[in-house]
Design a protein around this motif. Sequence first.
Motif, PDB file in Angstrom:
ATOM      1  N   LEU A 145       0.841  -1.193   0.000  1.00  0.00           N
ATOM      2  CA  LEU A 145       0.000   0.000   0.000  1.00  0.00           C
ATOM      3  C   LEU A 145       0.884   1.254   0.000  1.00  0.00           C
ATOM      4  CD1 LEU A 145      -2.908  -0.776   2.499  1.00  0.00           C
ATOM      5  CD2 LEU A 145      -3.141  -0.308   0.056  1.00  0.00           C
ATOM      6  N   ARG A 146       1.894   1.255   0.868  1.00  0.00           N
ATOM      7  CA  ARG A 146       2.745   2.434   0.982  1.00  0.00           C
ATOM      8  C   ARG A 146       3.443   2.737  -0.344  1.00  0.00           C
ATOM      9  NH1 ARG A 146       6.004   0.865   4.663  1.00  0.00           N
ATOM     10  NH2 ARG A 146       4.734   1.557   6.431  1.00  0.00           N
ATOM     11  N   SER A 147       4.046   1.726  -0.950  1.00  0.00           N
ATOM     12  CA  SER A 147       4.810   1.991  -2.173  1.00  0.00           C
ATOM     13  C   SER A 147       3.887   2.376  -3.322  1.00  0.00           C
ATOM     14  CB  SER A 147       5.682   0.787  -2.540  1.00  0.00           C
ATOM     15  OG  SER A 147       4.861  -0.308  -2.880  1.00  0.00           O
ATOM     16  N   ARG A 148       2.689   1.800  -3.360  1.00  0.00           N
ATOM     17  CA  ARG A 148       1.740   2.145  -4.439  1.00  0.00           C
ATOM     18  C   ARG A 148       1.205   3.562  -4.264  1.00  0.00           C
ATOM     19  NH1 ARG A 148       2.631  -1.162  -8.566  1.00  0.00           N
ATOM     20  NH2 ARG A 148       3.181  -3.176  -7.695  1.00  0.00           N
ATOM     21  N   ILE A 149       0.937   3.963  -3.034  1.00  0.00           N
ATOM     22  CA  ILE A 149       0.407   5.305  -2.804  1.00  0.00           C
ATOM     23  C   ILE A 149       1.503   6.348  -3.062  1.00  0.00           C
ATOM     24  CG2 ILE A 149      -0.486   6.892  -1.040  1.00  0.00           C
ATOM     25  CD1 ILE A 149      -1.873   4.434   0.245  1.00  0.00           C
ATOM     26  N   GLU A 150       2.711   6.034  -2.663  1.00  0.00           N
ATOM     27  CA  GLU A 150       3.831   6.962  -2.838  1.00  0.00           C
ATOM     28  C   GLU A 150       4.031   7.336  -4.309  1.00  0.00           C
ATOM     29  OE1 GLU A 150       7.855   7.044  -0.141  1.00  0.00           O
ATOM     30  OE2 GLU A 150       7.088   5.107  -0.803  1.00  0.00           O
ATOM     31  N   GLY A 151       3.927   6.368  -5.183  1.00  0.00           N
ATOM     32  CA  GLY A 151       4.182   6.640  -6.588  1.00  0.00           C
ATOM     33  C   GLY A 151       2.972   7.119  -7.360  1.00  0.00           C
ATOM     34  N   ALA A 152       1.866   7.364  -6.679  1.00  0.00           N
ATOM     35  CA  ALA A 152       0.603   7.623  -7.367  1.00  0.00           C
ATOM     36  C   ALA A 152       0.229   9.102  -7.364  1.00  0.00           C
ATOM     37  CB  ALA A 152      -0.510   6.805  -6.720  1.00  0.00           C
ATOM     38  N   GLU A 153      -0.780   9.446  -8.142  1.00  0.00           N
ATOM     39  CA  GLU A 153      -1.409  10.767  -8.051  1.00  0.00           C
ATOM     40  C   GLU A 153      -2.704  10.574  -7.254  1.00  0.00           C
ATOM     41  OE1 GLU A 153       0.420  13.179 -11.833  1.00  0.00           O
ATOM     42  OE2 GLU A 153      -1.501  12.176 -12.096  1.00  0.00           O
ATOM     43  N   SER A 154      -3.852  10.550  -7.950  1.00  0.00           N
ATOM     44  CA  SER A 154      -5.087  10.270  -7.214  1.00  0.00           C
ATOM     45  C   SER A 154      -5.181   8.777  -6.900  1.00  0.00           C
ATOM     46  CB  SER A 154      -6.299  10.705  -8.037  1.00  0.00           C
ATOM     47  OG  SER A 154      -6.448  12.100  -7.965  1.00  0.00           O
ATOM     48  N   VAL A 155      -5.680   8.477  -5.714  1.00  0.00           N
ATOM     49  CA  VAL A 155      -5.784   7.081  -5.278  1.00  0.00           C
ATOM     50  C   VAL A 155      -7.174   6.837  -4.697  1.00  0.00           C
ATOM     51  CG1 VAL A 155      -4.854   5.298  -3.740  1.00  0.00           C
ATOM     52  CG2 VAL A 155      -3.326   7.050  -4.686  1.00  0.00           C
ATOM     53  N   ALA A 156      -7.768   5.717  -5.065  1.00  0.00           N
ATOM     54  CA  ALA A 156      -8.998   5.248  -4.413  1.00  0.00           C
ATOM     55  C   ALA A 156      -8.675   3.912  -3.753  1.00  0.00           C
ATOM     56  CB  ALA A 156     -10.123   5.085  -5.434  1.00  0.00           C
ATOM     57  N   ILE A 157      -8.916   3.819  -2.465  1.00  0.00           N
ATOM     58  CA  ILE A 157      -8.675   2.571  -1.737  1.00  0.00           C
ATOM     59  C   ILE A 157     -10.025   1.961  -1.389  1.00  0.00           C
ATOM     60  CG2 ILE A 157      -7.529   1.486   0.235  1.00  0.00           C
ATOM     61  CD1 ILE A 157      -5.746   4.058   0.324  1.00  0.00           C
ATOM     62  N   MET A 158     -10.295   0.803  -1.990  1.00  0.00           N
ATOM     63  CA  MET A 158     -11.576   0.118  -1.875  1.00  0.00           C
ATOM     64  C   MET A 158     -11.562  -0.843  -0.695  1.00  0.00           C
ATOM     65  SD  MET A 158     -12.948   0.678  -5.177  1.00  0.00           S
ATOM     66  CE  MET A 158     -14.070  -0.721  -5.306  1.00  0.00           C
ATOM     67  N   LYS A 159     -12.750  -1.368  -0.365  1.00  0.00           N
ATOM     68  CA  LYS A 159     -12.882  -2.481   0.590  1.00  0.00           C
ATOM     69  C   LYS A 159     -12.110  -2.187   1.874  1.00  0.00           C
ATOM     70  CE  LYS A 159     -12.618  -5.752  -3.330  1.00  0.00           C
ATOM     71  NZ  LYS A 159     -12.221  -7.076  -3.792  1.00  0.00           N
ATOM     72  N   VAL A 160     -12.296  -1.021   2.435  1.00  0.00           N
ATOM     73  CA  VAL A 160     -11.515  -0.603   3.599  1.00  0.00           C
ATOM     74  C   VAL A 160     -11.806  -1.506   4.797  1.00  0.00           C
ATOM     75  CG1 VAL A 160     -11.189   1.255   5.272  1.00  0.00           C
ATOM     76  CG2 VAL A 160     -11.214   1.770   2.814  1.00  0.00           C
ATOM     77  N   GLY A 161     -13.062  -1.562   5.218  1.00  0.00           N
ATOM     78  CA  GLY A 161     -13.479  -2.468   6.283  1.00  0.00           C
ATOM     79  C   GLY A 161     -12.498  -2.557   7.445  1.00  0.00           C
ATOM     80  N   ARG A 162     -12.148  -3.784   7.804  1.00  0.00           N
ATOM     81  CA  ARG A 162     -11.288  -3.991   8.973  1.00  0.00           C
ATOM     82  C   ARG A 162      -9.837  -3.596   8.726  1.00  0.00           C
ATOM     83  NH1 ARG A 162      -8.878  -9.049   8.245  1.00  0.00           N
ATOM     84  NH2 ARG A 162      -9.704 -10.139   6.425  1.00  0.00           N
ATOM     85  N   HIS A 163      -9.529  -3.079   7.538  1.00  0.00           N
ATOM     86  CA  HIS A 163      -8.162  -2.643   7.241  1.00  0.00           C
ATOM     87  C   HIS A 163      -7.959  -1.152   7.490  1.00  0.00           C
ATOM     88  CE1 HIS A 163      -7.443  -6.577   5.453  1.00  0.00           C
ATOM     89  NE2 HIS A 163      -8.653  -6.469   4.934  1.00  0.00           N
ATOM     90  N   LEU A 164      -8.983  -0.501   8.057  1.00  0.00           N
ATOM     91  CA  LEU A 164      -8.957   0.951   8.210  1.00  0.00           C
ATOM     92  C   LEU A 164      -7.726   1.443   8.973  1.00  0.00           C
ATOM     93  CD1 LEU A 164     -10.269   3.750   7.982  1.00  0.00           C
ATOM     94  CD2 LEU A 164     -11.652   3.202   9.980  1.00  0.00           C
ATOM     95  N   ALA A 165      -7.441   0.842  10.110  1.00  0.00           N
ATOM     96  CA  ALA A 165      -6.328   1.332  10.942  1.00  0.00           C
ATOM     97  C   ALA A 165      -5.001   1.212  10.188  1.00  0.00           C
ATOM     98  CB  ALA A 165      -6.276   0.554  12.261  1.00  0.00           C
ATOM     99  N   LYS A 166      -4.816   0.088   9.523  1.00  0.00           N
ATOM    100  CA  LYS A 166      -3.583  -0.124   8.740  1.00  0.00           C
ATOM    101  C   LYS A 166      -3.440   0.948   7.652  1.00  0.00           C
ATOM    102  CE  LYS A 166      -3.882  -3.058   5.390  1.00  0.00           C
ATOM    103  NZ  LYS A 166      -4.148  -4.346   4.710  1.00  0.00           N
ATOM    104  N   ILE A 167      -4.525   1.194   6.911  1.00  0.00           N
ATOM    105  CA  ILE A 167      -4.469   2.139   5.797  1.00  0.00           C
ATOM    106  C   ILE A 167      -4.229   3.554   6.320  1.00  0.00           C
ATOM    107  CG2 ILE A 167      -5.750   3.104   3.855  1.00  0.00           C
ATOM    108  CD1 ILE A 167      -7.437   0.445   3.910  1.00  0.00           C
ATOM    109  N   ARG A 168      -4.929   3.901   7.406  1.00  0.00           N
ATOM    110  CA  ARG A 168      -4.749   5.230   7.978  1.00  0.00           C
ATOM    111  C   ARG A 168      -3.297   5.434   8.429  1.00  0.00           C
ATOM    112  NH1 ARG A 168      -9.420   7.276  11.761  1.00  0.00           N
ATOM    113  NH2 ARG A 168      -9.147   5.172  12.568  1.00  0.00           N
ATOM    114  N   GLY A 169      -2.718   4.394   8.992  1.00  0.00           N
ATOM    115  CA  GLY A 169      -1.322   4.478   9.415  1.00  0.00           C
ATOM    116  C   GLY A 169      -0.393   4.752   8.238  1.00  0.00           C
TER     117      GLY A 169
END
Lengths: 233, 233
Positions: free
Chosen positions: B159-183
């Motif tokens: 997630l980190r490396s994909r977001i770093e190299g991106a412009e606009s990003v949509a992260i789907m299916k957040v659910g129980r992964h919210l804390a990880k993604i927010r971090g």
Amino acid sequence: MSGVLYGVGLGPGDPELMTLKAHRLISGAQVVAYPTLAGGDSFARSIAAGAIASGAREIVMDVPMTTAREPAQAAYDIGARAIADELDAGHDVVCLCEGDPFFYGSFMYIFARLADTYEVEVVPGVTSVTTCAARAAKPLVARNERLTVLPGPLPQDELRSRIEGAESVAIMKVGRHLAKIRGVIDGLGLLDQAVYVERASLPQEVICPLAEAPEKAPYFSMILLTKGADPWL
Amino acid sequence: MSGVLYGVGLGPGDPELMTLKAHRLISGAQVVAYPTLAGGDSFARSIAAGAIASGAREIVMDVPMTTAREPAQAAYDIGARAIADELDAGHDVVCLCEGDPFFYGSFMYIFARLADTYEVEVVPGVTSVTTCAARAAKPLVARNERLTVLPGPLPQDELRSRIEGAESVAIMKVGRHLAKIRGVIDGLGLLDQAVYVERASLPQEVICPLAEAPEKAPYFSMILLTKGADPWL
């Protein structure tokens, strides 16, 4: 009280791929606004034509055909002022936008000018990306797969590095960049996974392997790279 | 002569964001098919409910709630056989799919099983990605910008490396992964550009800055990262 500005996505071209909400708003609109390209016909208006009420006022934004920003921005300035006049008079305005308003849509230019001042509602539409996938019978992404959307005008090196690190890829706005994009995909050994789609969902639709794509591609054409081999079974 | 299988996208949840074509096909269907999750209600059926003809036969595919592949695949095997029986009898079948069938849609599992044998038409739908952008008033991509769609269950480092190299990003299916993604987003210093959207277009919709997102996110939630600052003006 000011009117409400609706930015309405019309979908990819087939009028039946308009949403029920888009159809309701357009049918009831006393004022519709839309862009035309260099005095030509408006693709957006052609999709919505069957729904526009007779007697509706039409605000036409004639956008010049150039990659320079200023002339197009001037056209949106004029359009936004005409829309604001209607909103100030208490009339709702339905701004027509092919595809989805916030996905490479022209409505973003109007939104940027008026959203701070007026009530704006954006109605999403079916994008060309999923339409091309549907028409080409190529599932885009399943499970934890990633999708990358790239505009064809990007430089060759950037296209190559973005495609290399990607899973499924949709390359938009192919047009005169077809040869460059095909070269990149061929160089990566991915030519047999690539599908070319032109004017998806319209009567003039073309779908073929990228290797057999025509020499000249219109602006509304796309290349899909999918990983194939039923990873979802 | 065999019937035709339609894989019909229903859009993000608001029944008015269904396309005219989806509405026509569902209204006219003698047989509809759809998944339910672990014996619960079917989200797809709830979107289409107002359009389904009384007396239509319903093929329910009960998909168990597990990340293991086999039990879900067994449910789609059974569903595909029931659909094939109707097609063999000459009846068309409309398979209901929330969002778009080929964009993380359950219809892909049916398509993979039946597309070689039967005539299949896929009808694209409005995706949650552009719906979330519309509802959050956040333009996604303009001009030559790139969009990256990432599923939330991806590992933290990816997630980190994909977001770093991106412009606009949509992260789907957040659910129980919210804390990880927010971090990850916080670690990249992008927290103030991130919007959290839950059940976009439904009455229970939630939209807020990611920093203020609830502790528990449902499966149908998304995080949008947009670059902001009107790059399209």
